[in-house]
Design a protein around this motif. Sequence first.
Motif, PDB file in Angstrom:
ATOM      1  N   PRO A   1       0.793  -1.242   0.000  1.00 24.80           N
ATOM      2  CA  PRO A   1       0.000   0.000   0.000  1.00 24.80           C
ATOM      3  C   PRO A   1       0.823   1.290   0.000  1.00 24.80           C
ATOM      4  O   PRO A   1       0.330   2.327  -0.398  1.00 24.80           O
ATOM      5  N   THR A   2       2.074   1.247   0.490  1.00 23.92           N
ATOM      6  CA  THR A   2       2.921   2.450   0.445  1.00 23.92           C
ATOM      7  C   THR A   2       4.366   2.051   0.144  1.00 23.92           C
ATOM      8  O   THR A   2       4.760   0.894   0.354  1.00 23.92           O
ATOM      9  N   GLY A   3       5.146   3.031  -0.272  1.00 19.33           N
ATOM     10  CA  GLY A   3       6.561   2.789  -0.505  1.00 19.33           C
ATOM     11  C   GLY A   3       7.295   2.476   0.794  1.00 19.33           C
ATOM     12  O   GLY A   3       8.257   1.706   0.811  1.00 19.33           O
ATOM     13  N   TYR A   4       6.882   3.119   1.867  1.00 19.51           N
ATOM     14  CA  TYR A   4       7.523   2.883   3.165  1.00 19.51           C
ATOM     15  C   TYR A   4       7.371   1.406   3.549  1.00 19.51           C
ATOM     16  O   TYR A   4       8.334   0.738   3.942  1.00 19.51           O
ATOM     17  N   MET A   5       6.134   0.901   3.392  1.00 16.29           N
ATOM     18  CA  MET A   5       5.897  -0.514   3.715  1.00 16.29           C
ATOM     19  C   MET A   5       6.664  -1.433   2.772  1.00 16.29           C
ATOM     20  O   MET A   5       7.070  -2.531   3.151  1.00 16.29           O
TER      21      MET A   5
ATOM     22  N   ALA B   1      20.534   6.690   4.467  1.00 14.55           N
ATOM     23  CA  ALA B   1      19.390   5.971   3.870  1.00 14.55           C
ATOM     24  C   ALA B   1      18.071   6.543   4.381  1.00 14.55           C
ATOM     25  O   ALA B   1      17.985   7.027   5.519  1.00 14.55           O
ATOM     26  N   HIS B   2      17.062   6.468   3.541  1.00 10.55           N
ATOM     27  CA  HIS B   2      15.727   6.952   3.927  1.00 10.55           C
ATOM     28  C   HIS B   2      15.255   6.199   5.177  1.00 10.55           C
ATOM     29  O   HIS B   2      15.618   5.033   5.399  1.00 10.55           O
ATOM     30  N   ALA B   3      14.411   6.877   5.962  1.00  6.33           N
ATOM     31  CA  ALA B   3      13.917   6.306   7.221  1.00  6.33           C
ATOM     32  C   ALA B   3      13.288   4.925   7.013  1.00  6.33           C
ATOM     33  O   ALA B   3      13.385   4.056   7.888  1.00  6.33           O
ATOM     34  N   CYS B   4      12.671   4.682   5.861  1.00  9.12           N
ATOM     35  CA  CYS B   4      12.012   3.375   5.658  1.00  9.12           C
ATOM     36  C   CYS B   4      13.043   2.249   5.641  1.00  9.12           C
ATOM     37  O   CYS B   4      12.776   1.144   6.137  1.00  9.12           O
ATOM     38  N   LEU B   5      14.237   2.518   5.088  1.00  6.49           N
ATOM     39  CA  LEU B   5      15.273   1.474   5.087  1.00  6.49           C
ATOM     40  C   LEU B   5      15.868   1.304   6.478  1.00  6.49           C
ATOM     41  O   LEU B   5      16.221   0.194   6.891  1.00  6.49           O
TER      42      LEU B   5
ATOM     43  N   ILE C   1      18.005  -1.597  -3.123  1.00  6.86           N
ATOM     44  CA  ILE C   1      17.989  -0.190  -3.557  1.00  6.86           C
ATOM     45  C   ILE C   1      16.574   0.356  -3.460  1.00  6.86           C
ATOM     46  O   ILE C   1      15.646  -0.193  -4.071  1.00  6.86           O
ATOM     47  N   ASP C   2      16.423   1.434  -2.699  1.00  7.63           N
ATOM     48  CA  ASP C   2      15.151   2.153  -2.663  1.00  7.63           C
ATOM     49  C   ASP C   2      15.151   3.122  -3.844  1.00  7.63           C
ATOM     50  O   ASP C   2      15.814   4.156  -3.809  1.00  7.63           O
ATOM     51  N   ASP C   3      14.404   2.765  -4.889  1.00  2.00           N
ATOM     52  CA  ASP C   3      14.420   3.569  -6.126  1.00  2.00           C
ATOM     53  C   ASP C   3      13.184   4.469  -6.221  1.00  2.00           C
ATOM     54  O   ASP C   3      12.711   4.772  -7.315  1.00  2.00           O
ATOM     55  N   ALA C   4      12.694   4.906  -5.043  1.00  2.00           N
ATOM     56  CA  ALA C   4      11.477   5.732  -5.004  1.00  2.00           C
ATOM     57  C   ALA C   4      11.588   6.943  -5.930  1.00  2.00           C
ATOM     58  O   ALA C   4      10.606   7.326  -6.569  1.00  2.00           O
ATOM     59  N   HIS C   5      12.793   7.550  -6.003  1.00  2.00           N
ATOM     60  CA  HIS C   5      12.941   8.759  -6.822  1.00  2.00           C
ATOM     61  C   HIS C   5      13.649   8.476  -8.145  1.00  2.00           C
ATOM     62  O   HIS C   5      13.954   9.409  -8.891  1.00  2.00           O
ATOM     63  N   GLY C   6      13.909   7.188  -8.429  1.00  2.00           N
ATOM     64  CA  GLY C   6      14.568   6.824  -9.695  1.00  2.00           C
ATOM     65  C   GLY C   6      13.564   6.321 -10.720  1.00  2.00           C
ATOM     66  O   GLY C   6      13.688   6.609 -11.915  1.00  2.00           O
TER      67      GLY C   6
ATOM     68  N   GLY D   1      10.399   0.677  -3.862  1.00  2.00           N
ATOM     69  CA  GLY D   1      10.160   2.064  -4.236  1.00  2.00           C
ATOM     70  C   GLY D   1       8.726   2.464  -4.028  1.00  2.00           C
ATOM     71  O   GLY D   1       7.897   1.684  -3.560  1.00  2.00           O
ATOM     72  N   SER D   2       8.461   3.708  -4.396  1.00  2.00           N
ATOM     73  CA  SER D   2       7.135   4.302  -4.211  1.00  2.00           C
ATOM     74  C   SER D   2       6.494   4.538  -5.571  1.00  2.00           C
ATOM     75  O   SER D   2       7.167   4.919  -6.526  1.00  2.00           O
ATOM     76  N   LEU D   3       5.191   4.328  -5.630  1.00  2.00           N
ATOM     77  CA  LEU D   3       4.432   4.592  -6.862  1.00  2.00           C
ATOM     78  C   LEU D   3       3.766   5.961  -6.783  1.00  2.00           C
ATOM     79  O   LEU D   3       2.985   6.332  -7.650  1.00  2.00           O
ATOM     80  N   ALA D   4       4.080   6.692  -5.695  1.00  2.00           N
ATOM     81  CA  ALA D   4       3.415   7.969  -5.445  1.00  2.00           C
ATOM     82  C   ALA D   4       4.240   9.146  -5.962  1.00  2.00           C
ATOM     83  O   ALA D   4       3.860  10.286  -5.776  1.00  2.00           O
ATOM     84  N   LYS D   5       5.377   8.862  -6.609  1.00  2.00           N
ATOM     85  CA  LYS D   5       6.243   9.976  -7.007  1.00  2.00           C
ATOM     86  C   LYS D   5       6.117  10.165  -8.526  1.00  2.00           C
ATOM     87  O   LYS D   5       5.081  10.622  -8.977  1.00  2.00           O
ATOM     88  N   ALA D   6       7.127   9.744  -9.315  1.00  2.00           N
ATOM     89  CA  ALA D   6       7.009  10.008 -10.758  1.00  2.00           C
ATOM     90  C   ALA D   6       5.787   9.318 -11.372  1.00  2.00           C
ATOM     91  O   ALA D   6       5.248   9.792 -12.370  1.00  2.00           O
TER      92      ALA D   6
ATOM     93  N   ARG E   1      12.240  20.669   6.355  1.00  4.29           N
ATOM     94  CA  ARG E   1      13.160  19.898   7.208  1.00  4.29           C
ATOM     95  C   ARG E   1      12.862  18.449   6.908  1.00  4.29           C
ATOM     96  O   ARG E   1      11.698  18.045   6.862  1.00  4.29           O
ATOM     97  N   TYR E   2      13.915  17.639   6.669  1.00  3.98           N
ATOM     98  CA  TYR E   2      13.685  16.251   6.255  1.00  3.98           C
ATOM     99  C   TYR E   2      14.826  15.411   6.794  1.00  3.98           C
ATOM    100  O   TYR E   2      15.988  15.842   6.717  1.00  3.98           O
ATOM    101  N   PRO E   3      14.506  14.211   7.338  1.00  3.08           N
ATOM    102  CA  PRO E   3      15.536  13.457   8.057  1.00  3.08           C
ATOM    103  C   PRO E   3      16.765  13.087   7.241  1.00  3.08           C
ATOM    104  O   PRO E   3      17.860  13.083   7.771  1.00  3.08           O
TER     105      PRO E   3
END
Length: 367
Positions: free
Chosen positions: A87-91, A113-117, A184-189, A215-220, A329-331
Motif C-alpha cells: 500500500p505504500t513505498g515505506y511498507m 538511507a531513507h527512514a524506511c530502510l 535499492i530504494d528507487d522511489a525517486h529513480g 520504491g514508491s508509486l506515489a512519485k514520478a 526539514r527532512y531526516p
Amino acid sequence: MKPPRPLVPVDATHVRDGGRVLWYAAGCNYLGWSHDPRLIAAIAGCFQRAPIQPGASRATTGEHADYLRAERTLARFLRQEAVVLLPTGYMAALSAMQGLSAHATHVVLHPAAHACLRDAARLSGLVPIVGWDGSANGLQALRKAWRRGMRWVAALDGVAPARGDVADVPALLAALPPDGWLLIDDAHGIGTLGRRGRGILEHHGVADDRVVLTGSLAKALGVAGGYVAGNRVVVESARRGDVHVGTTSPPLAMAAGVMAAVGLIREEPGRVRALQQRAAWLHGELHEWPGVHAHPASPVFAWIPGNALAARRLARNLLAAGIHPPFIRYPSGPHGSAEGFFRFAASALHEWEDLKRLVAVLRANGT
Ligand SMILES: Cc1ncc(COP(=O)(O)O)c(C=O)c1O
C-alpha cells in the motif's frame, strides 16, 4: 516545529498558497501524471466498476486479478522477474527487507538511507554491520568483517530524496561480498532515470540478480503505493512475510493507476526526456554555487542557506518572483541541513522561462 501550511495544487506546476497562485518546483510529481486526465480517468473508472478494495489481506481472501495484472505490468516495465505491490513505498521497504531476511544474515546500511530502510533494517532481525560511509570503497573496506557463510544486504537509496545524489550501482556491486544483496530504494529513480524511465538500473545499464528494488508509486508515477521488485525467490519471500500478509489489500484503484501510469510512460517517452533535459540544465546552471547539492541525472536539488537570515531572504525573493519557496526539514537531508533547506524538483512540464526565472532568483540571492 510549526506544521506546514496546506497548499492547494492547481496544476502540475502551480499551487495556491493562501490567496496567491505560485509557480511550483517542489514535491515529487516529476512527470506531471498526478494531474493527467487520462490517469485520473483510469482511477475514477476503477472506483465506479469495483469495490474500493476486496476487504481482506491478499494472502487470505482479498486477492484480485487486477493486483496480479498490475504486478506483471510493473515487472515487465522494470525488467525484473517478479513484483509484489504494497500500500505504500515505506511498507515496501519493510517488506523487501523482510523478504531478504530469509536469504541473508547481516545488513549494512547507507548512513543517509531513507527512514524506511533504517526501520526495515531495525525490524529485520539481520545482524547490523556498522561503519559504512556509503561509498563503494567503504563497502570494500568493510569486507574485512565478512566470513564464509555470511550473506550481507547493503541497503541504500538509488536517488537521495533531498540531495539528488545517484548511487554508483556498478561500483557497489563490484564491492559487495560474495553472496551479498544490494537493496535499492528507487522511489525517486523510477520514472526519472534511464532512457525509458525504468530507473536506476536502466540508468547504469545494469541487470543483476543480486539487486532487489523497492520504491514508491506515489512519485514520478503519480499514483500511490509501493513495490518490491527483483528475482522471484526474494519477491515471493516478501509476499509471504508478515508485512504483506498482515495488511488489508490496497485500493484496487492503485492497481488501475499503476497500469495506466506505466502505459503513459511507454506511450510518451518524451515526457521522461523532457524531465531529464530540465534536470541536466538546472544542474549545469547551479551545481557550482555554494550551498547547492545536485546531480545531473536527478530532478532534485537542494539549496542549503548559510544561516536563518539567508533562508528568509531567499524565501522573500522567491515569493516576490511568484515562486513557492520549498523550505523543508527532512531526516535524510544534505549534510549541514538540520535547520532546514530548500528542496527544489524539476517537472517535465516546467516551462523553460519559469526555470530561468528560478535560476535568476537563486543566483541573485547568493547563499
Ligand atoms: C526515498 C524514499 N523511500 C520511500 C518513501 C516512502 O514512499 P511512500 O510515500 O510511498 O510511502 C519516500 C517518501 O516519501 C522516499 O523519499
